[in-house]
Design a protein around this motif. Sequence first.
Motif, PDB file in Angstrom:
ATOM      1  N   GLY A  90       7.878  -8.344   8.553  1.00 44.69           N
ATOM      2  CA  GLY A  90       8.216  -9.200   9.680  1.00 44.69           C
ATOM      3  C   GLY A  90       9.379  -8.668  10.487  1.00 44.69           C
ATOM      4  N   GLY A  91      10.139  -7.738   9.892  1.00 44.24           N
ATOM      5  CA  GLY A  91      11.207  -7.086  10.634  1.00 44.24           C
ATOM      6  C   GLY A  91      12.495  -7.888  10.703  1.00 44.24           C
ATOM      7  N   HIS A 104      11.410   1.718   3.423  1.00 45.45           N
ATOM      8  CA  HIS A 104      11.391   0.820   2.256  1.00 45.45           C
ATOM      9  C   HIS A 104       9.942   0.559   1.840  1.00 45.45           C
ATOM     10  N   SER A 105       9.471  -0.687   1.768  1.00 50.16           N
ATOM     11  CA  SER A 105       8.117  -0.926   1.239  1.00 50.16           C
ATOM     12  C   SER A 105       7.282  -1.832   2.117  1.00 50.16           C
ATOM     13  N   ASN A 106       7.568  -1.855   3.389  1.00 53.49           N
ATOM     14  CA  ASN A 106       6.802  -2.715   4.300  1.00 53.49           C
ATOM     15  C   ASN A 106       6.187  -1.910   5.431  1.00 53.49           C
ATOM     16  N   GLY A 107       5.007  -2.331   5.837  1.00 54.84           N
ATOM     17  CA  GLY A 107       4.368  -1.700   6.983  1.00 54.84           C
ATOM     18  C   GLY A 107       3.499  -0.504   6.644  1.00 54.84           C
ATOM     19  N   THR A 166       0.802  -1.217   0.000  1.00 50.48           N
ATOM     20  CA  THR A 166       0.000   0.000   0.000  1.00 50.48           C
ATOM     21  C   THR A 166       0.841   1.277   0.000  1.00 50.48           C
ATOM     22  N   LYS A 167       2.147   1.156  -0.201  1.00 49.46           N
ATOM     23  CA  LYS A 167       2.959   2.346  -0.410  1.00 49.46           C
ATOM     24  C   LYS A 167       2.492   3.083  -1.663  1.00 49.46           C
ATOM     25  N   VAL A 168       1.906   2.336  -2.625  1.00 48.45           N
ATOM     26  CA  VAL A 168       1.393   2.995  -3.830  1.00 48.45           C
ATOM     27  C   VAL A 168       0.320   4.020  -3.487  1.00 48.45           C
ATOM     28  N   MET A 169      -0.426   3.796  -2.412  1.00 44.47           N
ATOM     29  CA  MET A 169      -1.482   4.731  -2.035  1.00 44.47           C
ATOM     30  C   MET A 169      -0.899   6.051  -1.541  1.00 44.47           C
ATOM     31  N   ARG A 174       8.166  -6.029  14.752  1.00 41.28           N
ATOM     32  CA  ARG A 174       7.524  -7.018  13.890  1.00 41.28           C
ATOM     33  C   ARG A 174       7.123  -6.456  12.534  1.00 41.28           C
ATOM     34  N   THR A 175       7.054  -5.127  12.435  1.00 44.44           N
ATOM     35  CA  THR A 175       6.483  -4.500  11.245  1.00 44.44           C
ATOM     36  C   THR A 175       7.515  -3.854  10.334  1.00 44.44           C
ATOM     37  N   PHE A 176       8.503  -3.172  10.929  1.00 49.00           N
ATOM     38  CA  PHE A 176       9.404  -2.330  10.148  1.00 49.00           C
ATOM     39  C   PHE A 176      10.843  -2.823  10.186  1.00 49.00           C
ATOM     40  N   ASN A 177      11.652  -2.327   9.229  1.00 47.65           N
ATOM     41  CA  ASN A 177      13.075  -2.683   9.240  1.00 47.65           C
ATOM     42  C   ASN A 177      13.865  -1.874  10.267  1.00 47.65           C
ATOM     43  N   LEU A 178      13.308  -0.750  10.731  1.00 47.66           N
ATOM     44  CA  LEU A 178      13.903   0.088  11.776  1.00 47.66           C
ATOM     45  C   LEU A 178      15.330   0.551  11.437  1.00 47.66           C
ATOM     46  N   GLY A 179      15.615   0.658  10.166  1.00 53.31           N
ATOM     47  CA  GLY A 179      16.920   1.177   9.767  1.00 53.31           C
ATOM     48  C   GLY A 179      17.915   0.139   9.314  1.00 53.31           C
TER      49      GLY A 179
END
Length: 341
Positions: free
Chosen positions: A249-250, A187-190, A66-69, A294-299
């Motif tokens: 998933g992180g 990036h493209s998650n979360g 949903t980054k496209v949104m 659990r959601t993001f890469n956090l850097g």
Amino acid sequence: MTTYEAAGVDIEAGERAVELMKDKVARSRRPEVVDDASGFAGLFDASALLRYQRPLLATSTDGVGTKVMIAQRYGKHDTIGIDLVGMVLDDLVVCGAEPLFMTDYIACGKVVPERIAEIVGGVAEGCRLAGAALVGGETAEHPGAMGADEYDLAGAGTGVVEAAAMLGPSRVAEGDVVLGLASSGIHSNGYSLVRHVLREAGLSLDATLPELRRPLGEELLEPTRIYSLDCLELARTLEVHAYAHITGGGLEANLSRSLPSHLDALLDRSSWTPPAVFGVLAGHGGIEQEAMDRTFNLGVGMAAVVPADVADAAIKLLVGRGLETWVLGEIVPGTGQARYR
């Protein structure tokens, strides 16, 4: 008279979009690409694989969620294609595969040639950054199924790795060092959680927050870092045992996939500072640390597992290529989990 155009499909707009994107796609070309005069298929000269003793083809497919949104709401379409390449081709490099080529698919409510060309131009630029060729794609107009300003994109990529050089859990050993390779941002998650925070906190994409150097929309649309060439160069130069692409998933979930069942990756959370955008989301959304993990890469966009005696040289090589890299943790006896100290 009833026509395809009357149903909402503009064939001429699609043809103009193809013309607008041609030059951008050409920048991703590799020597092995063979022209198909019909344009129905992308061709790649497989004789290039003869230099391998036992070539294994690797393939991956993905989208950008949903980054496209966010891109649609903010009106910025030239980098979302880079995100697509990062999601697809950086998965290939985890096993040590060199990305060879990629195809894309765009579905939209209405073909706006300039917008489609911007999207595909981003895909082509991402392929160039990954060393791969964009050999083909498809744009489909879906009037009635999607709004005029809506679109979605997906892609598939193919790479190759020498069987004897394939990376993964079987190579990881006790005492190895885990390196963190910096992400360029979310990036493209979360992004479903991102959009939830924006909605609940009433945040505008045009908002300029004190923690950020630019409008929130630009921060959220920062394109995905492409790691392919960096990871391939590291594996060619020094001994590498495994990679992990940190996506949905992180860090813990994705790094665990690259570990054998008898070893853990013990990570040091104090070894890096996540980019400010993650603090903004956590603060405005009231998101607990466990959910952020659990959601993001956090850097941390990619992790590399290397022998301890090459860790310093690996960091020097990657930093020299402009990629912030640091010691993130170590491999210890365990049960196949990545976890924090």
